[in-house]
Motif scaffolding. Sequence first.
Motif, mmCIF file in Angstrom:
data_model
loop_
_atom_site.group_PDB
_atom_site.id
_atom_site.type_symbol
_atom_site.label_atom_id
_atom_site.label_comp_id
_atom_site.label_asym_id
_atom_site.label_seq_id
_atom_site.Cartn_x
_atom_site.Cartn_y
_atom_site.Cartn_z
ATOM 1 N N VAL A 33 0.874 -1.184 0.000
ATOM 2 C CA VAL A 33 0.000 0.000 0.000
ATOM 3 C C VAL A 33 0.904 1.225 0.000
ATOM 4 C CG1 VAL A 33 -1.755 1.264 1.300
ATOM 5 C CG2 VAL A 33 -1.825 -1.231 1.210
ATOM 6 N N GLY A 34 0.576 2.188 -0.859
ATOM 7 C CA GLY A 34 1.379 3.394 -0.988
ATOM 8 C C GLY A 34 1.061 4.430 0.071
ATOM 9 N N PRO A 35 1.788 5.538 0.065
ATOM 10 C CA PRO A 35 1.592 6.591 1.055
ATOM 11 C C PRO A 35 0.210 7.243 0.990
ATOM 12 C CG PRO A 35 3.231 7.256 -0.583
ATOM 13 C CD PRO A 35 2.888 5.835 -0.852
ATOM 14 N N GLY A 36 -0.439 7.180 -0.165
ATOM 15 C CA GLY A 36 -1.782 7.748 -0.297
ATOM 16 C C GLY A 36 -2.886 6.762 0.047
ATOM 17 N N GLY A 37 -2.518 5.543 0.422
ATOM 18 C CA GLY A 37 -3.507 4.540 0.799
ATOM 19 C C GLY A 37 -3.943 3.631 -0.334
ATOM 20 N N GLY A 38 -3.447 3.862 -1.547
ATOM 21 C CA GLY A 38 -3.811 3.027 -2.698
ATOM 22 C C GLY A 38 -2.806 1.907 -2.900
ATOM 23 N N GLU A 51 1.697 4.340 -7.458
ATOM 24 C CA GLU A 51 0.440 4.177 -6.728
ATOM 25 C C GLU A 51 -0.641 4.721 -7.650
ATOM 26 O OE1 GLU A 51 -1.771 5.721 -2.669
ATOM 27 O OE2 GLU A 51 0.351 6.090 -2.928
ATOM 28 N N ILE A 52 -1.653 3.890 -7.963
ATOM 29 C CA ILE A 52 -2.678 4.297 -8.920
ATOM 30 C C ILE A 52 -3.983 4.588 -8.193
ATOM 31 C CG2 ILE A 52 -4.046 3.609 -10.919
ATOM 32 C CD1 ILE A 52 -1.665 1.909 -11.807
ATOM 33 N N THR A 58 0.824 7.849 -9.511
ATOM 34 C CA THR A 58 1.794 8.691 -8.822
ATOM 35 C C THR A 58 3.086 7.904 -8.691
ATOM 36 O OG1 THR A 58 0.019 9.770 -7.592
ATOM 37 C CG2 THR A 58 2.242 10.008 -6.719
ATOM 38 N N VAL A 59 4.168 8.459 -9.194
ATOM 39 C CA VAL A 59 5.454 7.756 -9.220
ATOM 40 C C VAL A 59 6.030 7.655 -7.806
ATOM 41 C CG1 VAL A 59 7.809 7.807 -10.112
ATOM 42 C CG2 VAL A 59 5.902 8.532 -11.568
ATOM 43 N N LEU A 60 6.355 6.424 -7.410
ATOM 44 C CA LEU A 60 7.029 6.175 -6.134
ATOM 45 C C LEU A 60 8.509 5.908 -6.359
ATOM 46 C CD1 LEU A 60 4.359 3.832 -4.516
ATOM 47 C CD2 LEU A 60 4.628 6.301 -4.208
ATOM 48 N N ALA A 61 8.839 5.200 -7.435
ATOM 49 C CA ALA A 61 10.231 4.928 -7.808
ATOM 50 C C ALA A 61 10.279 4.780 -9.321
ATOM 51 C CB ALA A 61 10.733 3.655 -7.133
#
Length: 78
Positions: A33-38, A51-52, A58-61
């Motif tokens: 799970v990404g920082p935005g919860g997705g 994270e979609i 949204t690019v994480l890496a």
Amino acid sequence: MRSLTRRYAVTLPGPIGGHAPPSVVVVYETQAVGPGGGLVWESSDGDLRVEITGGVATVLAAPTTGRRHPCLMAVPLP
């Protein structure tokens, strides 16, 4: 028959000022799970992690070659 593997096509723009065409990378669902919860999605080589949410990736890496936009278009694949 429907595939059990969920995946998205993420469009990556060419290098800024390079006049190169965009490229498309297929990303697959992970259990993270990404920082935005997705959910976090990752390319098969692990170079791109996003994270979609609502069709926006949204690019994480990302690969270190060239600068990329932080938000990209994501389209679900059948």
